[in-house]
Design a protein around this motif. Structure first.
Motif, PDB file in Angstrom:
ATOM      1  N   CYS A   1       0.829  -1.200   0.000  1.00 36.02           N
ATOM      2  CA  CYS A   1       0.000   0.000   0.000  1.00 36.02           C
ATOM      3  C   CYS A   1       0.866   1.255   0.000  1.00 36.02           C
ATOM      4  CB  CYS A   1      -0.941  -0.003   1.201  1.00 36.02           C
ATOM      5  SG  CYS A   1      -0.083  -0.045   2.794  1.00 36.02           S
ATOM      6  N   GLY A   2       0.202   2.404  -0.152  1.00 40.97           N
ATOM      7  CA  GLY A   2       0.924   3.664  -0.234  1.00 40.97           C
ATOM      8  C   GLY A   2       1.719   3.988   1.018  1.00 40.97           C
ATOM      9  N   VAL A   3       1.149   3.720   2.201  1.00 37.25           N
ATOM     10  CA  VAL A   3       1.849   4.004   3.453  1.00 37.25           C
ATOM     11  C   VAL A   3       3.120   3.170   3.562  1.00 37.25           C
ATOM     12  CG1 VAL A   3       1.688   3.890   5.968  1.00 37.25           C
ATOM     13  CG2 VAL A   3      -0.282   4.652   4.635  1.00 37.25           C
ATOM     14  N   LEU A   4       3.023   1.901   3.193  1.00 36.10           N
ATOM     15  CA  LEU A   4       4.183   1.022   3.264  1.00 36.10           C
ATOM     16  C   LEU A   4       5.280   1.484   2.314  1.00 36.10           C
ATOM     17  CD1 LEU A   4       5.438  -1.602   4.364  1.00 36.10           C
ATOM     18  CD2 LEU A   4       4.406  -2.783   2.426  1.00 36.10           C
ATOM     19  N   LYS A   5       4.906   1.875   1.112  1.00 30.94           N
ATOM     20  CA  LYS A   5       5.907   2.338   0.151  1.00 30.94           C
ATOM     21  C   LYS A   5       6.619   3.590   0.660  1.00 30.94           C
ATOM     22  CE  LYS A   5       3.010   2.032  -3.399  1.00 30.94           C
ATOM     23  NZ  LYS A   5       2.460   2.110  -4.768  1.00 30.94           N
ATOM     24  N   GLU A   6       5.871   4.487   1.306  1.00 28.42           N
ATOM     25  CA  GLU A   6       6.494   5.688   1.860  1.00 28.42           C
ATOM     26  C   GLU A   6       7.499   5.327   2.944  1.00 28.42           C
ATOM     27  OE1 GLU A   6       6.361   8.724   0.801  1.00 28.42           O
ATOM     28  OE2 GLU A   6       4.976   8.129  -0.794  1.00 28.42           O
ATOM     29  N   CYS A   7       7.149   4.340   3.786  1.00 34.29           N
ATOM     30  CA  CYS A   7       8.064   3.903   4.844  1.00 34.29           C
ATOM     31  C   CYS A   7       9.344   3.317   4.257  1.00 34.29           C
ATOM     32  CB  CYS A   7       7.368   2.872   5.735  1.00 34.29           C
ATOM     33  SG  CYS A   7       5.996   3.519   6.715  1.00 34.29           S
ATOM     34  N   LEU A   8       9.203   2.521   3.209  1.00 34.54           N
ATOM     35  CA  LEU A   8      10.382   1.908   2.591  1.00 34.54           C
ATOM     36  C   LEU A   8      11.241   2.940   1.869  1.00 34.54           C
ATOM     37  CD1 LEU A   8       8.798  -1.390   1.195  1.00 34.54           C
ATOM     38  CD2 LEU A   8      10.239  -1.114   3.221  1.00 34.54           C
ATOM     39  N   LEU A   9      10.596   3.869   1.174  1.00 30.60           N
ATOM     40  CA  LEU A   9      11.352   4.910   0.475  1.00 30.60           C
ATOM     41  C   LEU A   9      12.117   5.789   1.464  1.00 30.60           C
ATOM     42  CD1 LEU A   9       8.724   5.952  -2.231  1.00 30.60           C
ATOM     43  CD2 LEU A   9      10.899   4.779  -2.629  1.00 30.60           C
ATOM     44  N   GLN A  10      11.541   5.988   2.645  1.00 32.95           N
ATOM     45  CA  GLN A  10      12.224   6.761   3.671  1.00 32.95           C
ATOM     46  C   GLN A  10      13.485   6.038   4.143  1.00 32.95           C
ATOM     47  OE1 GLN A  10       9.651   8.014   6.827  1.00 32.95           O
ATOM     48  NE2 GLN A  10      11.317   8.829   8.083  1.00 32.95           N
ATOM     49  N   ARG A  11      13.434   4.722   4.162  1.00 28.56           N
ATOM     50  CA  ARG A  11      14.618   3.939   4.511  1.00 28.56           C
ATOM     51  C   ARG A  11      15.677   3.991   3.419  1.00 28.56           C
ATOM     52  NH1 ARG A  11      13.091  -1.850   7.410  1.00 28.56           N
ATOM     53  NH2 ARG A  11      12.733  -0.969   9.489  1.00 28.56           N
ATOM     54  N   TYR A  12      15.237   4.041   2.186  1.00 31.80           N
ATOM     55  CA  TYR A  12      16.163   3.946   1.059  1.00 31.80           C
ATOM     56  C   TYR A  12      16.893   5.250   0.758  1.00 31.80           C
ATOM     57  CZ  TYR A  12      13.465  -0.297  -0.130  1.00 31.80           C
ATOM     58  OH  TYR A  12      12.836  -1.506  -0.115  1.00 31.80           O
ATOM     59  N   PHE A  13      16.146   6.369   0.771  1.00 29.86           N
ATOM     60  CA  PHE A  13      16.671   7.608   0.188  1.00 29.86           C
ATOM     61  C   PHE A  13      16.655   8.772   1.171  1.00 29.86           C
ATOM     62  CE2 PHE A  13      14.741   5.245  -3.418  1.00 29.86           C
ATOM     63  CZ  PHE A  13      15.908   5.033  -4.148  1.00 29.86           C
ATOM     64  N   SER A  14      17.485   9.757   0.868  1.00 27.59           N
ATOM     65  CA  SER A  14      17.536  10.971   1.672  1.00 27.59           C
ATOM     66  C   SER A  14      16.287  11.822   1.429  1.00 27.59           C
ATOM     67  CB  SER A  14      18.782  11.793   1.320  1.00 27.59           C
ATOM     68  OG  SER A  14      18.702  12.244  -0.031  1.00 27.59           O
ATOM     69  N   LYS A  15      16.021  12.708   2.348  1.00 27.70           N
ATOM     70  CA  LYS A  15      14.860  13.590   2.231  1.00 27.70           C
ATOM     71  C   LYS A  15      14.984  14.470   0.997  1.00 27.70           C
ATOM     72  CE  LYS A  15      12.221  17.082   4.760  1.00 27.70           C
ATOM     73  NZ  LYS A  15      12.138  17.879   6.019  1.00 27.70           N
ATOM     74  N   GLU A  16      16.222  14.890   0.694  1.00 28.86           N
ATOM     75  CA  GLU A  16      16.443  15.769  -0.463  1.00 28.86           C
ATOM     76  C   GLU A  16      15.992  15.094  -1.758  1.00 28.86           C
ATOM     77  OE1 GLU A  16      19.156  16.959   2.808  1.00 28.86           O
ATOM     78  OE2 GLU A  16      18.653  15.047   1.833  1.00 28.86           O
TER      79      GLU A  16
END
Length: 299
Positions: free
Chosen positions: A123-138
Motif C-alpha cells: 500500500c501507499g503508506v508502506l511504500k512511503e516507509c520503505l522509500l524513507q529507509r532507502y533515500f535521503s529527504k532531499e
C-alpha cells in the motif's frame, strides 16, 4: 536489481566493473521479476538459511571465490556468508550495512510493516516507509517538491513485488542475530559505503570500527540516504577502484576519459586529490569524509 542499476549503468563503471568481472545477481527468495507467491506451507527462512543459499548459488555456477557487493539487509546476509564460508570470499563491498540484532524500536517498526504487508499488501503508506529507509529527504522531496525519476521507478518496482514474499524476507531480517563477535575474525578486506542521511549510518560506522582499520575502509557520502548505489553512484567509483587495486584489478585504460569541466570523478586529474596511501591495500582504514565527486577542477 533496482538497488544496483545506478552503479552498474554509470558510464565510468563499465571499464572498472564490467571489464574485470562477471556479475552474478542473487535475488531474495520470491523477489525476482514474475515470481509466484511462495506457498504458506514453505518454512520461513532464517538469515542463516539465506546465507547458505548464497553458497548453493556459487556451487551451481562452479564459483570458488567471489567478491561480494550487498546493500543494507543484503549486506548483512553477505557478511554472514563471509563468516560461514571464509575461504570463498575475497572481499566485501557493503552499502549501508547492518550487523546488530534489531533494536526494540526497529523490531516494532518492522512489525508494523509486516502487518501492513499482510492486511493491505504493498500500500501507499508502506511504500512511503520503505522509500524513507532507502533515500535521503532531499531526493524524496525533489526539486520544488517534484519527485525524481528514481523515486517513480522505485514505486513501480515495489508495486511489482509479491507482498507475501516480501513479508517472509522482512520476517527473516527482523529475526537476525548480532554479528559483532564475528566481525574481527573476518579475514577478507571490506569497503563500506554509507549515506550520512541513512537510517543505518550509526550501525555502519559501528561495524567499520569493530572490523578495524587494517581490514576495513569506511566511506561516508554527504547528502545521501541508504542506497548510495542509486543516489550517488559516482561517489563510489574512486574508492572501489583503489579497493580493487589491492586485488590486482585495474581499469581498462582506453575507457577512461577526462571531461571538459573536470567533473568526471574517475578522470586522472581527480586521482591527484586522493591520498597516495590509498593505493596500498594495507591502508584501507582511511576514512574518506566528506567525499566530493562533482566539483569543478581547472585543467
Amino acid at each position: 536489481m533496482s538497488c544496483f542499476q545506478g552503479l552498474f549503468f554509470c558510464p565510468d563503471a563499465t571499464s572498472l566493473l564490467l571489464h574485470n568481472f562477471c556479475i552474478y545477481h542473487i535475488d531474495a527468495p520470491g523477489h525476482e521479476v514474475g515470481a509466484d507467491v511462495i506457498s504458506s506451507d514453505a518454512p520461513l527462512p532464517s538469515v542463516d538459511d539465506l546465507a547458505d543459499q548464497v553458497a548453493e548459488v556459487l556451487d551451481f555456477f562452479g564459483l570458488k571465490e567471489v567478491l561480494c557487493l550487498g546493500v543494507t539487509a543484503g549486506a548483512y546476509i553477505l557478511t554472514l556468508f563471509a563468516m560461514k564460508y571464509t575461504e570463498r570470499v575475497l572481499g566485501l563491498i557493503l552499502v549501508s550495512p547492518i550487523c546488530k540484532a534489531p533494536s526494540w524500536t526497529e523490531w516494532l517498526y518492522n512489525k508494523v510493516l509486516l502487518n501492513l504487508l499482510y492486511f493491505y499488501g504493498m500500500c501507499g503508506v508502506l511504500k512511503e516507509c520503505l522509500l524513507q529507509r532507502y533515500f535521503s529527504k532531499e531526493l524524496r522531496c525533489g526539486m520544488h517538491g517534484a519527485e525524481s525519476d528514481i523515486i517513480h521507478t522505485f514505486r513501480r518496482v515495489l508495486d511489482e513485488r509479491q507482498s507475501l514474499n516480501v513479508m517472509r524476507y522482512l520476517q527473516a531480517i527482523n529475526a537476525r542475530h548480532d554479528l559483532t563477535e564475528g566481525l574481527k575474525k573476518l579475514q577478507c578486506k571490506t569497503l563500506i559505503f554509507v549515506g550520512e542521511s541513512s537510517e543505518f549510518h550509526a550501525e555502519s560506522v559501528y561495524m567499520s570500527a569493530r572490523m578495524g582499520r587494517k581490514s576495513c575502509a569506511l566511506v561516508e557520502v554527504q547528502a545521501c540516504g541508504s542506497l548510495v548505489t542509486e543516489e550517488h553512484p559516482d561517489a563510489m567509483l574512486i574508492p572501489i577502484e583503489f579497493f580493487l587495486m589491492g586485488f590486482g584489478y585495474y581499469r581498462q585504460q582506453h575507457f577512461a576519459s577526462s571531461s571538459s569541466n573536470g567533473s568526471n570523478p574517475t578522470s586522472p586529474s581527480c586521482h591527484s586529490c586522493m591520498a597516495p596511501e590509498l593505493f596500498s591495500p594495507e591502508s584501507l582504514g582511511i576514512k574518506l569524509k566528506p567525499i566530493k565527486t562533482r566539483v569543478d577542477i581547472e585543467i
